[in-house]
Every structure is written in structure tokens, then in C-alpha cells.
Design a protein around this motif. Structure first.
Motif, mmCIF file in Angstrom:
data_model
loop_
_atom_site.group_PDB
_atom_site.id
_atom_site.type_symbol
_atom_site.label_atom_id
_atom_site.label_comp_id
_atom_site.label_asym_id
_atom_site.label_seq_id
_atom_site.Cartn_x
_atom_site.Cartn_y
_atom_site.Cartn_z
ATOM 1 N N ASN A 192 62.519 15.928 -52.801
ATOM 2 C CA ASN A 192 61.265 16.218 -53.486
ATOM 3 C C ASN A 192 60.766 15.018 -54.283
ATOM 4 O O ASN A 192 59.892 15.147 -55.131
ATOM 5 C CB ASN A 192 61.415 17.451 -54.392
ATOM 6 C CG ASN A 192 62.454 17.262 -55.461
ATOM 7 O OD1 ASN A 192 63.167 16.261 -55.492
ATOM 8 N ND2 ASN A 192 62.555 18.232 -56.351
ATOM 9 N N TRP A 193 61.290 13.828 -54.003
ATOM 10 C CA TRP A 193 60.810 12.611 -54.652
ATOM 11 C C TRP A 193 59.472 12.214 -54.035
ATOM 12 O O TRP A 193 59.185 12.564 -52.877
ATOM 13 C CB TRP A 193 61.817 11.489 -54.508
ATOM 14 C CG TRP A 193 63.127 11.740 -55.194
ATOM 15 C CD1 TRP A 193 63.449 12.813 -55.995
ATOM 16 C CD2 TRP A 193 64.294 10.942 -55.145
ATOM 17 N NE1 TRP A 193 64.733 12.712 -56.444
ATOM 18 C CE2 TRP A 193 65.286 11.576 -55.937
ATOM 19 C CE3 TRP A 193 64.610 9.755 -54.517
ATOM 20 C CZ2 TRP A 193 66.557 11.050 -56.110
ATOM 21 C CZ3 TRP A 193 65.876 9.232 -54.691
ATOM 22 C CH2 TRP A 193 66.834 9.869 -55.477
ATOM 23 N N PRO A 194 58.654 11.476 -54.750
ATOM 24 C CA PRO A 194 57.356 11.045 -54.186
ATOM 25 C C PRO A 194 57.550 10.196 -52.931
ATOM 26 O O PRO A 194 58.541 9.462 -52.805
ATOM 27 C CB PRO A 194 56.736 10.210 -55.312
ATOM 28 C CG PRO A 194 57.456 10.606 -56.550
ATOM 29 C CD PRO A 194 58.840 11.019 -56.121
ATOM 30 N N SER A 195 56.593 10.286 -52.018
ATOM 31 C CA SER A 195 56.631 9.477 -50.803
ATOM 32 C C SER A 195 56.498 7.997 -51.147
ATOM 33 O O SER A 195 55.833 7.628 -52.108
ATOM 34 C CB SER A 195 55.493 9.871 -49.859
ATOM 35 O OG SER A 195 55.681 11.172 -49.385
ATOM 36 N N MET A 196 57.143 7.174 -50.327
ATOM 37 C CA MET A 196 57.035 5.723 -50.443
ATOM 38 C C MET A 196 56.371 5.225 -49.163
ATOM 39 O O MET A 196 56.641 5.752 -48.086
ATOM 40 C CB MET A 196 58.414 5.087 -50.588
ATOM 41 C CG MET A 196 59.138 5.497 -51.847
ATOM 42 S SD MET A 196 60.869 4.988 -51.824
ATOM 43 C CE MET A 196 61.622 6.512 -51.268
ATOM 44 N N LYS A 197 55.526 4.206 -49.275
ATOM 45 C CA LYS A 197 54.865 3.674 -48.087
ATOM 46 C C LYS A 197 55.113 2.181 -47.979
ATOM 47 O O LYS A 197 54.914 1.445 -48.944
ATOM 48 C CB LYS A 197 53.359 3.937 -48.125
ATOM 49 C CG LYS A 197 52.686 3.482 -46.846
ATOM 50 C CD LYS A 197 51.268 3.925 -46.730
ATOM 51 C CE LYS A 197 50.733 3.481 -45.371
ATOM 52 N NZ LYS A 197 49.418 3.953 -45.116
ATOM 53 N N GLY A 198 55.563 1.770 -46.793
ATOM 54 C CA GLY A 198 55.827 0.363 -46.529
ATOM 55 C C GLY A 198 57.285 0.010 -46.776
ATOM 56 O O GLY A 198 57.965 0.620 -47.603
ATOM 57 N N LYS A 199 57.751 -0.983 -46.036
ATOM 58 C CA LYS A 199 59.165 -1.343 -46.080
ATOM 59 C C LYS A 199 59.621 -1.802 -47.462
ATOM 60 O O LYS A 199 60.742 -1.494 -47.867
ATOM 61 C CB LYS A 199 59.468 -2.429 -45.051
ATOM 62 C CG LYS A 199 59.510 -1.914 -43.622
ATOM 63 C CD LYS A 199 59.941 -3.021 -42.675
ATOM 64 C CE LYS A 199 60.068 -2.514 -41.264
ATOM 65 N NZ LYS A 199 60.511 -3.570 -40.341
ATOM 66 N N GLU A 200 58.788 -2.525 -48.196
ATOM 67 C CA GLU A 200 59.227 -3.014 -49.507
ATOM 68 C C GLU A 200 59.402 -1.865 -50.490
ATOM 69 O O GLU A 200 60.355 -1.853 -51.270
ATOM 70 C CB GLU A 200 58.290 -4.093 -50.028
ATOM 71 C CG GLU A 200 58.418 -5.400 -49.265
ATOM 72 C CD GLU A 200 59.868 -5.847 -49.028
ATOM 73 O OE1 GLU A 200 60.650 -5.951 -50.010
ATOM 74 O OE2 GLU A 200 60.239 -6.085 -47.861
#
Length: 124
Positions: free
Chosen positions: A30-38
């Protein structure tokens, strides 16, 4: 997929990221989404710092088109040495190059971070 999860379990972050598209979206529980490899690298490193080690045992896999669903028993070794087993389901969506563009981990990490995990969740 075994190669990717071997990278995850050995905390080989570069090996794991090789399986992702540059603009992949990654959601862990339920953690926020992350976008991009970094962003995924930073979030994963943060998670690795909270545990000593982890291991996945695949219990099922379903593939339809560009979507793969994998069911696991996940074993997390905490810094206090306790190993906690929690079930997990991963949904992966692949792009045309067979790189993961959407990665969703459906898991309840509460037992991993609980002061005293439920006895049936602690690995013997």
C-alpha cells in the motif's frame, strides 16, 4: 522470471532493474507508486535497509497476453533475526520489448514489521 527474483532475493538492484522499462511504474503493497528506474532504485534501497534478507518461493504462475501473475510465499529476515513468512501476489505487465512497464506487489507487510509477529507467520 526466476532470474529477476534471484536478483531481488540477492539484493542485486542493477540486475533487478534490467528487467524494467525506463518509465516503469512500481507499487509495493500500500506504499505510493514509484515511476522510473531511479525512483524504483531509491525506494527498493530504502526497503532493503529495513530488512536483513528476503527469499521468494513461487507457488503459482499465470500468463495471459502481456500480463503475468505470480503467487509467492515471501520470507523476510528482520534485523532481529526473526524470519517472517507472508503470502504475496505480483502482477506484471510487459511492454512490446518484454520489459516490465507495470509492477504491482500485493502484500501485507504488517507482520514483517510487527513487534511480535503472529506465531503462524514465523518460519521454523
Amino acid at each position: 522470471m526466476k532470474k529477476m527474483f534471484d536478483c531481488i532475493d540477492s539484493q542485486d538492484l542493477d540486475g533487478f532493474l534490467e528487467h524494467l522499462a525506463d518509465d516503469a511504474v512500481f507499487r509495493f503493497g500500500n506504499w505510493p507508486s514509484m515511476k522510473g528506474k531511479e525512483a524504483i532504485r531509491a525506494g527498493t534501497l530504502g526497503f532493503y535497509s529495513q530488512i536483513q534478507s528476503l527469499r521468494h518461493e513461487m507457488t503459482g504462475e499465470w500468463i495471459t497476453g502481456n500480463v503475468t501473475i505470480i503467487e509467492f510465499d515471501s520470507f523476510y529476515k528482520r534485523h532481529d533475526g526473526v524470519i517472517v513468512n507472508v503470502p504475496c501476489c505480483v502482477v506484471l505487465r510487459f511492454n512490446a520489448e518484454r520489459l516490465i512497464e507495470d509492477y504491482r506487489i500485493n502484500i501485507n507487510l504488517g507482520p514483517v514489521f510487527a513487534e511480535t509477529p503472529e506465531p503462524h507467520l514465523v518460519a521454523a
